[in-house]
Scaffold this motif. Structure first.
Motif, short mmCIF file in Angstrom:
data_model
loop_
_atom_site.label_atom_id
_atom_site.label_comp_id
_atom_site.label_asym_id
_atom_site.label_seq_id
_atom_site.Cartn_x
_atom_site.Cartn_y
_atom_site.Cartn_z
N UNK A 100 0.85 -1.19 0.00
CA UNK A 100 0.00 0.00 0.00
C UNK A 100 0.88 1.24 0.00
N UNK A 101 0.54 2.20 -0.87
CA UNK A 101 1.13 3.52 -0.82
C UNK A 101 0.00 4.55 -0.83
N UNK A 102 -0.10 5.31 0.23
CA UNK A 102 -1.23 6.23 0.38
C UNK A 102 -0.85 7.65 -0.03
N UNK A 103 -1.41 8.09 -1.17
CA UNK A 103 -1.39 9.50 -1.57
C UNK A 103 -2.74 10.08 -1.16
N UNK A 104 -2.83 10.76 -0.05
CA UNK A 104 -4.16 11.15 0.46
C UNK A 104 -4.94 12.07 -0.46
N UNK A 105 -4.25 12.88 -1.27
CA UNK A 105 -4.97 13.84 -2.11
C UNK A 105 -5.72 13.16 -3.25
N UNK A 106 -5.39 11.91 -3.59
CA UNK A 106 -6.13 11.19 -4.63
C UNK A 106 -6.81 9.94 -4.09
N UNK A 107 -6.87 9.80 -2.77
CA UNK A 107 -7.46 8.61 -2.14
C UNK A 107 -8.72 9.00 -1.38
N UNK A 108 -9.86 8.42 -1.73
CA UNK A 108 -11.08 8.72 -0.99
C UNK A 108 -11.06 8.07 0.39
N UNK A 109 -11.89 8.59 1.30
CA UNK A 109 -12.85 9.69 1.12
C UNK A 109 -12.17 11.06 1.08
N UNK A 110 -12.74 11.97 0.30
CA UNK A 110 -12.17 13.30 0.13
C UNK A 110 -12.86 14.28 1.06
N UNK A 111 -12.32 14.43 2.24
CA UNK A 111 -12.91 15.31 3.25
C UNK A 111 -12.00 16.47 3.60
N UNK A 112 -10.73 16.41 3.16
CA UNK A 112 -9.75 17.43 3.53
C UNK A 112 -9.45 18.33 2.34
N UNK A 113 -8.95 19.53 2.61
CA UNK A 113 -8.46 20.41 1.56
C UNK A 113 -7.16 19.84 1.01
N UNK A 114 -6.91 20.09 -0.27
CA UNK A 114 -5.65 19.66 -0.87
C UNK A 114 -4.60 20.73 -0.59
N UNK A 115 -3.73 20.44 0.37
CA UNK A 115 -2.65 21.35 0.75
C UNK A 115 -1.38 20.52 0.93
N UNK A 116 -0.26 21.20 0.97
CA UNK A 116 0.99 20.46 1.20
C UNK A 116 0.97 19.77 2.55
N UNK A 117 0.48 20.44 3.58
CA UNK A 117 0.41 19.85 4.91
C UNK A 117 -0.43 18.58 4.89
N UNK A 118 -1.56 18.63 4.21
CA UNK A 118 -2.45 17.46 4.17
C UNK A 118 -1.97 16.37 3.22
N UNK A 119 -0.94 16.66 2.43
CA UNK A 119 -0.40 15.63 1.54
C UNK A 119 0.37 14.57 2.31
N UNK A 120 0.74 14.89 3.54
CA UNK A 120 1.34 13.90 4.44
C UNK A 120 0.18 13.24 5.21
N UNK A 121 -0.13 11.99 4.88
CA UNK A 121 -1.33 11.34 5.43
C UNK A 121 -1.35 11.36 6.95
N UNK A 122 -0.17 11.29 7.55
CA UNK A 122 -0.10 11.28 9.00
C UNK A 122 -0.52 12.58 9.65
N UNK A 123 -0.65 13.64 8.87
CA UNK A 123 -1.11 14.92 9.41
C UNK A 123 -2.63 15.01 9.47
N UNK A 124 -3.31 14.09 8.80
CA UNK A 124 -4.77 14.12 8.78
C UNK A 124 -5.34 13.65 10.12
N UNK A 125 -6.59 14.00 10.41
CA UNK A 125 -7.24 13.41 11.59
C UNK A 125 -7.19 11.89 11.51
N UNK A 126 -7.02 11.26 12.64
CA UNK A 126 -6.81 9.81 12.67
C UNK A 126 -7.90 9.06 11.93
N UNK A 127 -9.16 9.40 12.14
CA UNK A 127 -10.25 8.67 11.51
C UNK A 127 -10.21 8.81 10.00
N UNK A 128 -9.79 9.96 9.49
CA UNK A 128 -9.71 10.15 8.05
C UNK A 128 -8.52 9.39 7.46
N UNK A 129 -7.38 9.42 8.15
CA UNK A 129 -6.23 8.64 7.69
C UNK A 129 -6.60 7.16 7.62
#
Length: 334
Positions: A100-129
């Motif tokens: 598995x390789x997780x690119x969060x900006x192209x992986x659903x569910x899409x609940x976050x804004x596309x930003x550099x900070x959010x491109x690191x999956x570990x920065x997302x809220x735990x439930x969303x990651x």
């Protein structure tokens, strides 16, 4: 009860041990992902998967050397029918493995804004990651008929609770730690102080960290981790140190690293007794015009020549290829 913090450098007692007959091995990992403009801001829609069929040629090439590549697959590739067509049979027959390789900006569910900070999956809220990981994990298992046992966070973006997610879904190995690199300036993790040798993330020995291999070469390499972090503001000084042979940071990748540099890096890693050398590169480099590293047919020929040179040298040094399955059967659990 909270799980282990996968971002924290491990203690010395966490170092993984392998059976004596394992010796020193190497593994080839492929960040198997969509094509996008590396110079443009990240975008959810502006990408393609036209290079996926090129995996077939690379797979056949690796088989000629007895190498079992590990394809770390992200969501757009997992959704492409060409992925299973290119490597599905090889995966089924054990000639290749998928992770598995997780690119969060192209992986659903899409609940976050596309930003550099959010491109690191570990920065997302735990439930969303977790939700993104679960969706991708299930998609890969459906596409290839096997449960992926290895993970790499896109952009190496682990979070403090990523280990909990991996353990929940039965992932045995994480290979997101890019030792000797610091991404904190862009909101990502800092792996500067993480070791190169495989280590256990948790005390129960259920999750193994397999760091990507990067070594320092040159007379100053013993203090490389002290000097190098201060050079990010002075790339010209970094270049001078490399050109004069005093200090060079060498990741084991054909992207931006010459074969001669990689050979030096391999020799350092072998001489330091590293049990597993981890190579990596991005799958869009397998076709011209999709990464900065392979712009034309000559560049592509050079990439394959790079691998030929490295495989021959590794064989000469007595370092055999390995796989996720072999690593897990060879590592000592206690």
């Amino acid at each position: 009860m909270p799980g282990p913090d996968i971002l924290e450098p491990p203690g010395k007692d966490a170092t993984a041990a392998f059976r004596e007959d394992f010796g020193q091995r190497f593994i080839v990992t492929v960040d198997t992902e969509e094509e996008f403009d590396w110079d443009a801001p990240l975008d959810r829609t502006k990408h393609s998967v036209v290079t996926v069929p090129a995996l077939r040629k690379f797979q056949q090439f690796c088989e000629g050397f007895g190498v079992v590549p590990t394809y770390l697959i992200d969501y757009p590739v997992a959704c492409s029918k060409f992925a299973a067509e290119a490597i599905g049979q090889a995966v089924t027959q054990g000639r290749a493995e998928v992770g598995v390789q997780l690119h969060p900006w192209v992986s659903p569910p899409f609940e976050e804004d596309v930003t550099e900070f959010n491109s690191y999956a570990g920065n997302l809220p735990f439930d969303l990651e977790r939700a993104k990981f679960r969706t991708l994990h299930e998609r890969i298992e459906k596409a290839f008929g096997v449960a992926p046992l290895i993970y790499r966070a896109g952009r190496y973006g682990l979070g403090s609770r990523t280990a909990e997610i991996l353990q929940e879904f039965g992932v045995a190995i994480d290979t997101s730690v890019r030792a000797r690199f610091d991404y904190s300036g862009a909101g990502g993790p800092n792996y500067r102080d993480h070791p190169l040798s495989p280590y256990w993330v948790d005390k129960q020995h259920t999750l193994l960290e397999l760091p990507l291999t990067t070594v320092y070469w040159g007379p100053l390499r013993q203090v490389g981790n002290i000097i190098y972090p201060h050079l990010w503001r002075a790339p010209s000084v970094r270049g001078v140190l490399a050109r004069t042979g005093l200090l060079e940071r060498i990741p084991l990748t054909p992207e931006g690293i010459t074969a001669e540099e990689a050979l030096r890096g391999v020799d350092v890693a072998i001489d330091e007794g590293l049990p597993v050398l981890v190579f990596s590169f991005h799958s869009p480099s397998l076709a011209p015009g999709h990464t900065p590293y392979v712009r034309n047919d000559d560049d592509l020929d050079a990439l394959y020549d790079w691998w030929r040179t490295l495989f021959a040298h590794l064989e000469q040094r007595g370092v055999k290829p390995t796989s996720v399955a072999e690593i897990m059967s060879s590592v000592k659990l206690a």
